[in-house]
Design a protein around this motif. Structure first.
Motif, PDB file in Angstrom:
ATOM      1  N   THR A 373       0.844  -1.194   0.000  1.00 26.06           N
ATOM      2  CA  THR A 373       0.000   0.000   0.000  1.00 26.06           C
ATOM      3  C   THR A 373       0.884   1.250   0.000  1.00 26.06           C
ATOM      4  O   THR A 373       1.807   1.354   0.826  1.00 26.06           O
ATOM      5  CB  THR A 373      -0.923   0.010   1.229  1.00 26.06           C
ATOM      6  OG1 THR A 373      -1.745  -1.161   1.203  1.00 26.06           O
ATOM      7  CG2 THR A 373      -1.809   1.247   1.226  1.00 26.06           C
ATOM      8  N   PRO A 430      -4.493   6.849  -0.919  1.00 24.34           N
ATOM      9  CA  PRO A 430      -3.683   5.620  -0.944  1.00 24.34           C
ATOM     10  C   PRO A 430      -4.276   4.555  -1.862  1.00 24.34           C
ATOM     11  O   PRO A 430      -5.495   4.412  -1.986  1.00 24.34           O
ATOM     12  CB  PRO A 430      -3.683   5.156   0.513  1.00 24.34           C
ATOM     13  CG  PRO A 430      -3.957   6.389   1.310  1.00 24.34           C
ATOM     14  CD  PRO A 430      -4.873   7.217   0.466  1.00 24.34           C
ATOM     15  N   GLU A 432      -3.456   0.307  -3.341  1.00 27.20           N
ATOM     16  CA  GLU A 432      -2.716  -0.935  -3.100  1.00 27.20           C
ATOM     17  C   GLU A 432      -2.060  -1.380  -4.400  1.00 27.20           C
ATOM     18  O   GLU A 432      -2.739  -1.602  -5.395  1.00 27.20           O
ATOM     19  CB  GLU A 432      -3.644  -2.034  -2.579  1.00 27.20           C
ATOM     20  CG  GLU A 432      -2.889  -3.312  -2.222  1.00 27.20           C
ATOM     21  CD  GLU A 432      -3.824  -4.413  -1.734  1.00 27.20           C
ATOM     22  OE1 GLU A 432      -3.336  -5.348  -1.088  1.00 27.20           O
ATOM     23  OE2 GLU A 432      -5.038  -4.338  -2.022  1.00 27.20           O
ATOM     24  N   GLN A 455      -7.981  -0.068  -5.635  1.00 27.14           N
ATOM     25  CA  GLN A 455      -8.539   0.887  -4.662  1.00 27.14           C
ATOM     26  C   GLN A 455      -9.963   0.451  -4.349  1.00 27.14           C
ATOM     27  O   GLN A 455     -10.784   0.258  -5.252  1.00 27.14           O
ATOM     28  CB  GLN A 455      -8.512   2.307  -5.233  1.00 27.14           C
ATOM     29  CG  GLN A 455      -8.633   3.389  -4.187  1.00 27.14           C
ATOM     30  CD  GLN A 455      -8.396   4.773  -4.790  1.00 27.14           C
ATOM     31  OE1 GLN A 455      -9.015   5.143  -5.778  1.00 27.14           O
ATOM     32  NE2 GLN A 455      -7.497   5.534  -4.198  1.00 27.14           N
TER      33      GLN A 455
END
Length: 465
Positions: A373, A430, A432, A455
């Protein structure tokens, strides 16, 4: 027990019996005749005669032992010198331990330099990855070097742990020797006390004599144990010296790897292939072909300049055993690996060994190999490439643990990787980052992966898009 020892025991027993008999007779006659010596009463005179007889028995026994046993005489007369030699040996061992600590400090300095060299190597790798024309060759060569370096460092760490274990055993042996020496002093003191009590208690002469003999036997046993401990200590010191030499050889191998003079490293795969054969003839033909490929790879790596040289050698029994293993009609990954390190230009036989493992399915297409992540809004531009490199390293490690024997990782759509990173930077939240298997992966490899960004459980970006 030798004949001399038996004769010595017999003489001591006979002499003690004769003196005891004479003393008894003499004491009886003195008592009956009521003789008086030194103005003593007759009863006291008989007691004095008995004490003198016991003293004569002890003196004659000690005299016979001193005259007949050289070992007993040297132990009794040179006991102080022997203890001094033992202390000198202990000081020599402590000095050797101090030298070993100094050597460990030098090793720590070398390891620090090794860490700096790795950091420099990582920077060079980043520069090489920007050159697309030589990307695959550089990655393959770097992974082979890293694998050998990890193997060599693992051997060095194992040797260092063995050195620590041997040093601990040596310290324990020194402690045992000191304890045994202390017990020996205590036993000698007890023996002297028993001898003194013999002169005072004539009624317990026989029992105390047995106790003295028992203490003497225990002292001899302790001497033997001390000798055995010293022998074990010498053996451990020799083992430590051997391990130190092995560690030095491993350090030299690491230096050869860094200097680039090493053409073939230990366990390097010279050739490999997936074979399926149903009889011994087919198995032999497949093995011969792999050995030819390995010979060609060895000649090219050593830069001997001649393609007709036959330098690869393997034991016939190993080939016959491998034929029996792979002739059952199943898929096997067969590899030819070097047994030792070889330097460029070294014209001598290259000894190899072969191994075969079933070529089974390790990863299915679409299976996630590794994930990480990241927050694109908080990463600097150079951090994106570092994150991808870390993801690839984790993928490679998991593939090796799962059973993939080919360290080469192929990234699907590599030419679009730059565009993938540029689009990834635009995400404000964020995501992954996953490495997934783009095709079914077998033991023989290679592992083909595709990079995707996920996401909220949905794929929002692919490196191939």
């Amino acid at each position: 027990m030798s004949d001399v020892g038996l004769i010595l025991i017999l003489v001591v027993l006979v002499l003690g019996g004769v003196i005891a008999t004479v003393g008894d007779r003499l004491g009886t006659r003195v008592g009956k005749a009521r003789l008086s010596l030194f103005n003593l009463r007759p009863k006291q005179t008989a007691v004095v005669v008995t004490i003198l007889t016991g003293t004569l028995i002890s003196a004659s026994t000690l005299g016979v032992l001193l005259l007949a046993s050289k070992t007993f005489r040297e132990m009794l007369l040179n006991f102080g010198r022997i203890q001094t030699e033992l202390r000198d040996r202990g000081r020599d061992l402590e000095k050797a331990a101090t030298d070993l600590k100094a050597t460990d400090a030098q090793k720590a300095q070398v390891e620090k330099q090794l860490t700096e060299a790795r950091s420099e190597r990582a920077q060079v790798e980043e520069q090489l990855k920007r050159i697309n024309a030589d990307l695959k060759t550089s990655i393959d060569r770097q992974r082979e070097t890293n694998a050998q370096l990890r193997t060599t460092e693992a051997q060095r760490d194992l040797t260092r742990r063995q050195l620590v274990a041997v040093s601990g055993q040596a310290l324990k042996l020194r402690s045992d020797i000191n304890q045994l020496q202390s017990e020996q002093k205590t036993l000698i003191t007890q023996r002297d006390q028993v001898k003194q009590q013999i002169a005072e208690r004539d009624a317990e002469i026989a029992e105390r004599t047995k106790l003295i003999e028992q203490r003497d036997r225990e002292i001899n046993e302790r001497d033997q144990v001390i000798g055995q401990r010293e022998t074990d200590l010498k053996r451990l010191e020799a083992q430590r010296a051997s391990l130190t030499a092995t560690l030095q050889q491993i350090e030299r191998d690491v230096e050869l790897i860094r200097s680039g003079d090493l053409a073939i490293y230990r366990t390097q795969v010279l050739s490999s292939g997936v074979v399926r054969v149903g009889n011994s003839e087919g198995a032999k033909a497949a093995i011969d072909q792999l050995l030819q490929y390995a010979n060609r790879s060895a000649v090219e790596a050593l830069r001997l300049g001649r393609d007709d040289l036959q330098i690869v050698q393997i034991r016939t029994t190993e080939v016959e055993s491998l034929i029996q293993q792979i002739r059952n009609g199943q898929d096997y990954l067969v590899r030819v690996q070097a047994l030792a390190n070889y330097v460029k230009g070294e014209n001598k036989p290259v000894f190899v060994y072969m191994s075969a493992v079933p070529n089974r399915v390790v990863f299915s297409a679409g299976e996630t190999i590794a994930a990480q992540t990241i927050d694109p809004s908080k990463l600097a531009p150079q951090d994106f490439q570092r994150s991808i490199q870390e993801l690839l390293a984790v993928s490679n490690t998991r593939a090796r643990v799962a059973g993939v024997l080919n360290d080469n990782i192929q990234i699907e759509k590599l030419l679009t990787l730059g565009s993938f990173i540029d689009q990834l930077r635009r995400y404000p939240t964020p995501v992954e980052l996953r490495a997934i298997a783009s095709d079914t992966t077998y033991t023989a490899g290679p592992l083909k992966i595709e990079l995707v960004a996920v996401q909220n459980g949905q794929v929002v970006l692919r490196a191939s898009s």
